[in-house]
Design a protein around this motif. Structure first.
Motif, mmCIF file in Angstrom:
data_model
loop_
_atom_site.group_PDB
_atom_site.id
_atom_site.type_symbol
_atom_site.label_atom_id
_atom_site.label_comp_id
_atom_site.label_asym_id
_atom_site.label_seq_id
_atom_site.Cartn_x
_atom_site.Cartn_y
_atom_site.Cartn_z
ATOM 1 N N LEU B 972 0.862 -1.176 0.000
ATOM 2 C CA LEU B 972 0.000 0.000 0.000
ATOM 3 C C LEU B 972 0.899 1.227 0.000
ATOM 4 O O LEU B 972 2.088 1.142 0.314
ATOM 5 C CB LEU B 972 -0.885 -0.013 1.245
ATOM 6 N N ASN B 973 0.301 2.324 -0.345
ATOM 7 C CA ASN B 973 1.078 3.549 -0.325
ATOM 8 C C ASN B 973 1.466 3.842 1.122
ATOM 9 O O ASN B 973 0.600 3.961 1.984
ATOM 10 C CB ASN B 973 0.230 4.683 -0.888
ATOM 11 N N PRO B 974 2.750 3.926 1.418
ATOM 12 C CA PRO B 974 3.138 4.045 2.830
ATOM 13 C C PRO B 974 2.610 5.313 3.494
ATOM 14 O O PRO B 974 2.506 5.362 4.716
ATOM 15 C CB PRO B 974 4.660 4.021 2.776
ATOM 16 N N THR B 979 1.740 -0.043 5.332
ATOM 17 C CA THR B 979 2.601 -0.290 4.193
ATOM 18 C C THR B 979 2.189 -1.504 3.388
ATOM 19 O O THR B 979 2.567 -1.641 2.237
ATOM 20 C CB THR B 979 4.065 -0.463 4.629
ATOM 21 N N SER B 1029 5.256 -3.755 -4.602
ATOM 22 C CA SER B 1029 5.729 -2.775 -3.633
ATOM 23 C C SER B 1029 7.032 -2.188 -4.152
ATOM 24 O O SER B 1029 7.754 -2.826 -4.914
ATOM 25 C CB SER B 1029 5.952 -3.443 -2.286
ATOM 26 N N PRO B 1030 7.325 -0.961 -3.752
ATOM 27 C CA PRO B 1030 8.572 -0.360 -4.231
ATOM 28 C C PRO B 1030 9.766 -1.236 -3.897
ATOM 29 O O PRO B 1030 10.684 -1.385 -4.697
ATOM 30 C CB PRO B 1030 8.642 0.963 -3.466
ATOM 31 N N TYR B 1031 9.715 -1.867 -2.742
ATOM 32 C CA TYR B 1031 10.833 -2.715 -2.361
ATOM 33 C C TYR B 1031 10.978 -3.885 -3.314
ATOM 34 O O TYR B 1031 12.072 -4.273 -3.684
ATOM 35 C CB TYR B 1031 10.643 -3.212 -0.929
ATOM 36 N N THR B 1034 13.250 -3.854 -6.347
ATOM 37 C CA THR B 1034 14.697 -3.750 -6.200
ATOM 38 C C THR B 1034 15.288 -5.145 -6.347
ATOM 39 O O THR B 1034 14.562 -6.136 -6.293
ATOM 40 C CB THR B 1034 15.067 -3.213 -4.812
ATOM 41 N N ASN B 1080 24.422 -2.837 -3.183
ATOM 42 C CA ASN B 1080 23.238 -2.232 -3.798
ATOM 43 C C ASN B 1080 23.465 -1.767 -5.243
ATOM 44 O O ASN B 1080 22.704 -0.971 -5.760
ATOM 45 C CB ASN B 1080 22.730 -1.037 -2.977
#
Lengths: 490, 1267
Positions: B972-974, B979, B1029-1031, B1034, B1080
């Motif tokens: 969800l939008n944090p 979240t 999710s944005p995470y 990655t 990263n």
């Protein structure tokens, strides 16, 4: 015979289907759970400890590490927790959080924001409460929302500068409790401050003078907070009446907040004694001690406990340590030793007696804010009285007076009051907010902020705060990624 | 089966035979007539009939209509009757009757205008045919039994002069039957069954008597004879005056025909071997839980396991584990990865199963379990020995009738019931399963010597100054090194101490003290039998499970009692009552493996147990200080702790299921299913105050600022902590159905319709009471000031703040209700074309859920074409059966309670930390208004086949399962304050193929070899996913993802490892080919897909060899096409032994790590860097750990079990006066092939970690005895 069965069967079928189809068969409210219906439900919701007690992480974790009142001991600091974010915060790195990180502080604030918005939007239509009760709960939630917004804008927006606030990107104004909401946009710093002021002004008009507990926001708390907000906007003359009103409301409370007199509490028989492994037994070691609280908001400020950053390896920066007079009893909250009790070879101080810090509004801050406003508005005598009132409870009366030269010089007095803020709240995160607002204060411009990592083996490392960019934290990547197009701070 | 047949010129007048029998039976017939059912009508003589699969009763009515002959029979006979296929034109009555009675369990005689049905126990003979010396006639008593010694009732015993006669008879008979069926009545003529002519006068005689030619006054001439009879309920037959050299041909459906010369024997026991091609896959009917369908009519994808293998798998009492590899499309997740605990918290576990891939990402993917028609939550209580039948429902047509919870498939279990009209049978089965101790060698750790060397190499007193460890764990080797560093001991002393540690190996002590040989014993005694109106099956079973853990006990007792009552032809009731009681207890052994410090012994040379307080994590100085101030001993001696804590559990499970069927009118009947299950359990645990964790807790609740101050204890210092927990699961199901069955178009078609309503409740409660300072003898306890304690005690000995947050009493209460309506219908046209459909609407009490969003009916349609019944297929003789079927439908998956709600759900905050202003509410679940049930559309196409005289048979299924509105955790939008939450997030597709094949490879009388193969292929793909999710966008999010758009469920991604650099830091290759070690640095596209962790191909392969009384069954399972992460080194930074507890050692890989420049040429294992910060900022060891070099194939083939079974010869058994004795030995878990070279057993590999199997090769020894 056959007929007989038929009749039995049909009756049975009808009977069973009748009972099973009853409408309320599926209308079951599970035990231990409920939805908010009555005004009392909303009242209990505001009682939730998650609104004031950030013991499991969150609160002023980042601020505690970012203030220039702290330094760190290598070995103890870097090995204390395998959290690179802690180190990055200490180094004032541009990027602290990785894309996967959800900072505990921010999550806690926004979680509380959801509850506040829910109460604000729903309580007026709740059942079986009086209009006054409903409005009061709504006002309380609005004041709480203002508190959260004040922290958020001071973490992620530029310090308030009237000339640029209308264009500086701030933080989204969130007014609904809706998990499906998307497309958040950052409002400007000015809009945020306006919103905070609006919430607090509305709350003050409705909130009763008496609150259930300092953990529930009272009119005094809202007034003090609005006063603080104005101070952060540089509007001292607008702040002062509110702070004065707050003093009045505090005094009128059934159990008024009062300052602990360290001269008494640390003397034989005093309540801060005995001094144990974790120092004097004061409010810093008891998160339920609200004696000095006007608005109680607690965060865990002890060693790394798996949540949050913790203060492992943090010591009082010697420059800050030098601000204390030798008789200042607040030094009793520090020890020149390592967490295992062994002494710190360089004699640097660890704030060991504040495992829990109050980042709400205490009476001591009320005095300091009042003093500052008076000094700023050139009521030097009033300012001196206020600051001395605090100092008298923190050190022997003989050493409490403001030096007369300082008391007579407006700038010196303001600086003295700011230093007093540092002395009172060192290593608890307050300094970071002051650093920010003073960066745009002509009296303090040009200050250079550093952090020192003391390392006896490999030599010390000094980090310098990159101004003005790093006075504002970058929004965590997770938050930016969720809202395409949202601009981040440089 | 035909009773009498004639060859040669000899003929018998029907009249005469009739007369004979009339004499014999008339009295009894008259006696019976009062209670028999009569039906009558008179018409002509020639019969024209065309029926397919018609009931015998119906055919009788038609014959009566055409001929006026009455039929006399008992009703229950007709219920046992096989349906009739007949197509004759102007045939005689006897022709028609012979066709009708072929294969029926009874025969007939014609008495005047009556056709009287009779049991097949009497000999029907053809006396005129036999020309033998009367002195060569003997009376033979015989008995027919199966391989297990069970009597075979209704077996056909044919007495013939020789095999030619027998063959000719059978051939002629079969041809006649076929002709009759096809309506080619003219071809019946050569057989002339209908009109025998008497060559000789017949003398009346007693049944069974063989009349010699001399007696008959006939000329002696050689001829042929065939006499056929069937065995009685005891499997016995009696031949009076049989030619002593004649041959017996004994046959029975499903058994090999046995040929036997009488050879003057008067007492003959014939043992029939089961037809090998019937051994596996006796798929006759499918039980969907709502109806029992014949295989011919079932359109859906049903499967059944080979119950022989299922029963023989005594290595486990878990029903799911026993199904491993037996059902195509059913994947049992073996090993510790698949253990799932019962949701009501009674501590029982079972193995996880997956039907046709994962069709959900957020919800449970476990199938729905149904026992005797009722959904069960706790199938761990079903005794495997009591299970009669298991049907696995895989596609929508099969499962949709189970509604919104059936998307993961349904496993329908039916327990045994008594056979009607059978004598009481007692059966014992028992086994002992030896599991031994875990083989720690499977997961090698550093030896003591290697460990001490590693300790020296990693010791870094600068990074980890002594002072920083005040509150940390310091292992003995570390203490020596720090003492040496701090100058407290000399180098020589330190080296001597370390060397002595390096010489100790504690593995022997660990295995001796903390493990025992695991052993499971099971005994089951069952009793079954029945009469005409009542039958029963009951069993009593006892299981003693002795786990590896010393002091633990676990005994299960189960009773099952199933009764079937048929008071009259309209009512059928079956009642199953099952009771299971599990009593277990445990002591307080430590949970240890080979990951503990390898040098720490538990007993010294004198056998005294050793105290090792450091294990608990406090340094000596801290501990001594705490001990002195609190005056509480803080020694820790694990062996001494054994008896200081105990737990006792007692779980009872009562399950009552009633199924009733009441016939209301013609084909209309009422069906009811009523299930009630309750499983109350209690558990009591006692933790003495002397036990270490209790002492430690007390120190944390003791105020004593100095050693001089008198300690103030805030918790009791005597007694112990007593926890009393009760849990209860109460489920009930009420299902009422109306069923209508009809045979339209004069019985050419079949129709069945059911409509019904069902209500279900699952109520789960748990209450826990915790008392402190409990005295077990006096039953007294301390009264605590809970309020004060939960507010916290500041500045206690070991903490600045000690809190006691335990709630003295806590309750959980979960109620789940469903209200459902359903309908289903099947129509079979001309016995060849079947269509069926089902519809169901479920509503549940999901809290706060908008009921409107539940209005999504679940439905299915299906069709089947029995190709082999078409005339054009008749010439294709090698095809015995061929059916094509296809289905389409929708099934659902409902969210758990609380996942979906239209309002915020609030919950009382419990007292941690105490809320200063009194009670409070917290938001437990955020309003989520948009959820709907997850739905799965399934298309299935299948083929059923049986070839080459049924020597090869099986099925093939293709499916396409598309799941939409996947319920799952959505980002969800944090900024909303939350979240992640539950959402309808996407679309998942499962495609697959399933094969089931059984073959009889080789078969003689004494030896046979048969093979069964189950194969399933599943391809699974996440088509869309609403809000990643944005995470998850990655690289590290992708590496940890359970699903990824465009890839199969449980995808495995990896970095492209590119070797170590000159610091021993791992490097990766990015998508743009650059090599980097920067943390990263990798973006989401820089990690590569390596495969899925879920098997793509899996199944089982069974070979059974039988030789006389021996059988050897080898069950292999295979799991192919998936990947896994290898276990790798676990220590890259930090201290070697840094946390308290039974850990401290690391895998042997550590010894081979990069140590010096240049090592990067010989190793891929990254260097060790003591500083966390340096490790974290300079490099990322995940580049190695999650690198592609550490992803290996998880394919393997295992012999799941091998069973050698021996049935004692009947002669021996007879002497012992026992019906049969079976002895077997089974052993399991033999890896025969694995794709990985690292020696990994993929069943015990999870997220790159090896877990040690509890047992290497369990061995079972068991017996089955019937009396």
């Amino acid at each position: 015979m056959k007929k007989h069965f038929k009749i039995i069967a049909i009756l049975f079928l009808l009977g069973v289907s009748q009972t099973a189809c009853k409408k309320d068969f599926l209308e079951v409210i599970p035990k231990g759970e409920q939805v908010a219906v009555t005004t009392a439900d909303y009242d209990l919701l505001l009682n939730s400890y998650s609104l004031y007690n950030y013991l499991n992480g969150g609160g002023f974790q980042e601020e505690m590490v970012m203030g220039d009142d702290v330094a760190a001991e290598a070995g103890l600091f870097t090995t204390a927790s395998p959290q690179p974010q802690l180190t990055r915060v200490f180094q004032w790195a541009d990027v602290v959080y990785e894309p996967k990180d959800l900072p505990l502080d921010l999550q806690a604030y926004l979680g509380s924001m959801y509850t506040c918005n829910k109460v604000i939007n729903e309580v007026l239509t709740s059942e079986s409460g009086t209009d006054d009760q409903k409005k009061s709960l709504q006002a309380e939630a609005m004041a709480d929302r203002a508190f959260l917004n004040f922290i958020l804008i001071n973490s992620y927006g530029k310090p308030y500068l009237a000339s640029s606030a209308a264009t500086d990107p701030g933080w989204p104004i969130i007014t609904t409790a809706n998990i499906a909401a998307t497309g958040f946009k950052r409002n400007t710093v000015q809009e945020m401050y306006d919103f905070i002021i609006k919430d607090l002004t509305a709350a003050i008009a409705v909130l009763p003078a008496q609150s259930v507990s300092p953990s529930r926001i009272s009119r005094a708390g809202a007034e003090a907070l609005l006063g603080k907000v104005y101070v952060f906007m540089g509007k001292y003359s607008e702040a002062l009446p509110l702070l004065t009103a707050a003093f009045g409301d505090v005094a009128a409370a059934t159990t008024p907040a009062r300052l602990y007199d360290y001269n008494v509490e640390l003397a034989p028989g005093g309540s801060f004694l005995p001094i144990g492994f974790y120092g004097p037994n004061g409010p810093g070691n008891n998160y339920q001690d609200f004696t000095e609280s006007v608005l109680a908001k607690i965060f865990y400020c002890g060693s790394y406990n798996g949540n949050g950053f913790g203060n492992d390896g943090l010591v009082l920066d010697p420059k800050t340590a030098a601000l204390y007079g030798s008789s200042d009893l607040r030094l009793q909250l520090y020890a020149a030793n390592n967490p295992d009790g062994s002494s710190n070879p360089a004699g640097r101080l660890r704030k060991y007696a504040v495992q829990y810090a109050n980042f709400g509004l205490g009476l001591s801050e009320l005095y300091l804010l009042s003093a500052e406003c008076k000094a700023r508005t050139n009521d030097l005598a009033g300012a001196t009285t206020d600051v001395e009132t605090l100092r008298k409870s923190r050190m022997p009366a003989a050493d409490a007076s403001v030096p007369s030269a300082t008391a007579a010089d407006q700038t010196a007095l303001i600086k003295f009051i700011i230093d007093e803020r540092t002395r009172e709240f060192a290593m608890e995160g307050f300094r970071w907010f002051d650093m920010r607002r003073l960066s745009v204060d002509p009296l303090f411009t040009g200050a250079i902020y550093t952090h020192t990592l003391y390392d006896a083996t490999n030599g010390n490392t000094v980090y310098t705060l990159k101004q003005p960019d790093r006075l504002t934290m970058q929004l965590p990547p997770f938050y930016i990624a969720a809202n395409p197009g949202m601009e981040n701070n440089p | 089966m035909l009773l009498t047949a004639l060859f040669g010129p000899c003929r018998l007048q029907r009249k005469d035979l009739t007369k004979t029998l009339l004499v014999m039976r008339l009295t009894s017939i008259l006696l019976l007539a009062t209670c028999l059912h009569l039906s009558a009508k008179t018409r002509g003589q020639q019969i024209t009939l065309s029926e397919e699969h018609a009931s015998l009763g119906k055919v009788f009515r038609k014959i009566t209509g055409q001929t006026g002959y009455l039929f006399v029979y008992r009703d229950e006979w007709l219920r046992q009757a096989q349906p009739v296929d007949i197509n004759v034109k102007d045939a005689s009555l006897q022709q028609v009757l012979d066709i009708c009675f072929f294969g029926q369990p009874f025969t007939y005689v014609i008495i005047d205008k009556m056709v009287v049905l009779k049991e097949r126990t009497a000999i029907i003979r053809q006396p005129e045919l036999i020309y033998v010396d009367p002195s060569a006639l003997i009376d033979v008593h015989g008995r027919v039994i199966d391989a297990n010694g069970n009597p075979l009732a209704g077996a056909t015993v044919m007495l013939a002069a020789n095999r030619q006669d027998a063959d000719q008879f059978i051939k002629a008979r079969t041809a006649a039957m076929e002709n009759g069926r096809r309506g080619n009545s003219s071809e019946l003529a050569p057989m002339e069954i209908a009109a025998p002519q008497a060559a000789y006068p017949v003398q009346a005689g007693a049944p069974g008597q063989i009349v010699t030619p001399a007696q008959a006054g006939a000329p002696a001439r050689p001829t042929h004879f065939v006499t056929v009879m069937v065995t009685d309920a005891n499997g016995e037959f009696f031949l009076k005056g049989a030619p002593e050299n004649a041959t017996l041909f004994i046959s029975n459906v499903g058994f090999e025909t046995q040929e036997l010369k009488i050879n003057k024997r008067k007492d003959i026991t014939v043992r029939l071997a089961i037809k090998v091609n019937q051994l596996s896959n006796v798929e006759v009917t499918y039980n969907s839980g709502y109806q029992v369908l014949s295989k011919e009519r079932a359109t859906g994808a049903y499967s059944k396991p080979d119950m022989e293998i299922f029963k023989a798998r005594s290595g486990t009492m878990d029903v799911v584990s026993r199904l491993d590899g037996l059902v195509p499309g059913l994947t049992v997740i073996a090993g510790p990865n698949g253990v799932i605990a019962n949701r009501n918290g009674n501590g029982k576990t079972t193995q996880s199963a997956l039907i046709r891939g994962k069709s959900s990402v957020g919800l449970s993917t476990e199938p729905l379990y149904v026992v005797n028609g009722v959904v069960v939550t706790d199938y761990a209580d079903v005794e495997p020995d009591d299970i009669a039948d298991i049907t696995v429902l895989k596609d929508a047509a099969a499962a949709a009738i189970w509604g919104a919870r059936a998307a993961n498939g349904v496993i329908v279990v039916t327990t045994k019931s008594g056979k009607r009209d059978s004598k009481i049978k007692v059966n014992y089965s028992g086994y002992i399963n030896f599991q031994g101790k875990p083989d720690f060698g499977y997961s090698p750790m550093l030896s003591s010597r290697q460990y001490i060397q590693a300790a020296r190499e990693t010791f870094d007193p600068v990074e980890y100054p002594w002072g920083s460890l005040y509150n940390d764990y310091i292992a003995p080797h570390d203490l020596i090194l720090y003492n040496q560093y701090r100058g407290l001991i000399t180098d020589a002393q330190a080296n001597a101490s370390l060397d002595s540690l390096a010489g100790i190996n504690n593995m022997g002590q660990i295995k001796d003290i903390w493990f025992r040989n695991a052993l499971t014993t099971n005994h089951t005694l069952s009793l079954s039998g029945g009469g005409s109106v009542y039958s029963f099956y009951s069993s009593l079973s006892y299981t003693d499970t002795k786990s590896n853990s010393p002091g633990a006990k676990n005994n299960s007792y189960r009773i099952n009692f199933t009764q079937d009552i048929n008071p009259n032809r309209n009512i059928k009731i079956s009642l199953t009552t099952a009771l299971a009681n599990t009593v277990s207890s445990s002591e307080n052994p430590i949970a240890i493996s080979n990951s503990f410090l390898p040098y720490q012994l538990f007993k010294d040379a004198q056998g005294h147990s050793i105290s090792m307080p450091y294990v608990q994590g406090w340094s000596d100085s801290l501990r001594n200080d705490y001990q002195a101030r609190s005056r509480i001993n803080l020694d820790y001696n694990p062996i001494g702790e054994m008896n200081l804590k105990n737990a006792h559990n007692n779980n009872l499970a009562v399950n009552i299921t009633a199924n009733a069927s009441i016939r209301i009118w013609k084909g209309l009947s009422f069906l009811g299913t009523y299930g009630y299950a309750q499983s109350p359990g209690t558990s009591n645990s006692y933790d003495d105050h002397n036990e270490y964790s209790m002492r430690r807790r007390l120190v944390g609740m003791t105020v004593a600022p100095t050693t001089a101050s008198t300690p103030v204890y805030y918790l009791p210092t005597t007694g112990g902590q007593y926890i009393h927990t009760t849990n209860d699961q109460r489920n009930w199901t009420v299902r009422n159905q109306l069923a209508y069955v009809a045979n339209p178009r004069n019985g050419k078609d079949e129709l069945s319709v059911q409509v019904g309503q069902e209500a279900q409740e699952q109520h789960n409660t748990r209450e826990q009471l915790i008392l402190e300072g409990y005295d077990q003898n006096l039953e007294t306890y301390a009264t605590l000031d809970y309020n004060l304690l939960s507010q916290g005690i500041f500045n206690t000995v070991s903490s600045f703040y000690g809190g006691y947050y335990t709630l003295p009493f806590s309750v959980t209460d979960q109620l789940q209700r469903y209200d459902s309506y359903f309908a289903l219908a099947n129509y079979t046209f001309n016995h060849k074309y079947s269509i069926d459909g089902s519809w169901r609407q479920d509503h549940s009490n999901l809290f706060g859920h908008d009921r409107a969003t539940q209005n999504r009916p679940i439905w299915s349609v299906g069709g089947k074409w029995q190709l082999s019944k078409e005339n054009f297929m008749k010439p294709v003789r090698w095809v015995n059966e061929l059916g094509l079927r296809t289905t389409y439908g929708i099934t659902g998956n409902s969210p758990y309670i609380g996942t979906a709600s239209t309002k915020d759900i609030l919950r009382v905050s419990y007292s941690y930390p105490a809320v200063s202003t009194g009670p409070a509410l917290d938001i437990q679940g955020n309003a989520n208004t948009t959820l709907t049930w997850e739905t799965t559309q399934t298309l299935n196409i299948g083929i059923d086949y049986s070839l080459l005289k049924n020597r090869i048979g099986g099925s093939i299924d293709l499916y396409h399962k598309s799941t939409v509105d996947l319920l799952g955790n959505v980002a969800l939008n944090p900024f909303t304050g939350v979240t992640s939450g539950t959402g309808n997030i996407g679309h998942l597709v499962n495609k697959g193929i399933e094969l089931n094949l059984h073959m009889v490879n080789f078969q003689t009388r004494d030896f046979s070899w048969s093979t069964g193969l189950r194969f399933s292929y599943n391809k699974n793909k996440l088509v869309s996913y609403s809000t990643p999710s944005p995470y998850s966008l990655t690289a590290s999010g992708k590496l940890g993802a359970n699903h990824w758009i465009g890839y199969s469920s449980a995808p495995l991604f990896a970095y492209q490892f590119a070797g170590l650099d000159n610091l021993g830091d791992p490097q990766i290759r990015l998508a743009d080919k650059t090599v980097t070690k920067t943390p990263n640095a990798a973006g989401v596209d820089d990690v590569v897909y390596k495969g899925t962790t879920i098997p793509v191909f899996n199944g089982g392969f069974t070979n059974t060899f039988r030789y006389k009384g021996f059988s050897l069954s080898v069950n292999m399972i295979y799991s192919l096409g998936n990947v896994m992460r290898k276990d790798v080194n676990t220590l890259y930074t930090g201290r070697l032994a840094s946390s308290a507890g039974w850990t401290g050692n690391v895998p042997v890989y550590f010894a081979d790590r990069w140590k010096k420049a240049g090592d990067e040429k010989i190793t891929n294992i990254p260097s060790y860097v003591s500083s966390y910060y340096v490790d974290f900022t300079r490099r990322s060891t995940d580049y190695y750990r999650l690198g592609d070099i550490n992803v290996v194939s998880a394919s393997y083939i295992k012999v799941r079990d091998v069973t050698l079974n021996y049935s004692l010869p009947y002669k021996v058994v007879q002497v012992l006066r026992i019906e049969r004795v079976n002895l077997y030995v089974q052993t399991s878990n033999f890896m025969i092939w694995r794709a990985n070279k690292a020696g990994i057993d993929p069943e015990y590999q999870s997220s790159g970690y090896r877990s040690v199997p509890p047992s290497k090769h369990p061995v079972s020894i068991g017996a089955n005895v019937s009396f």
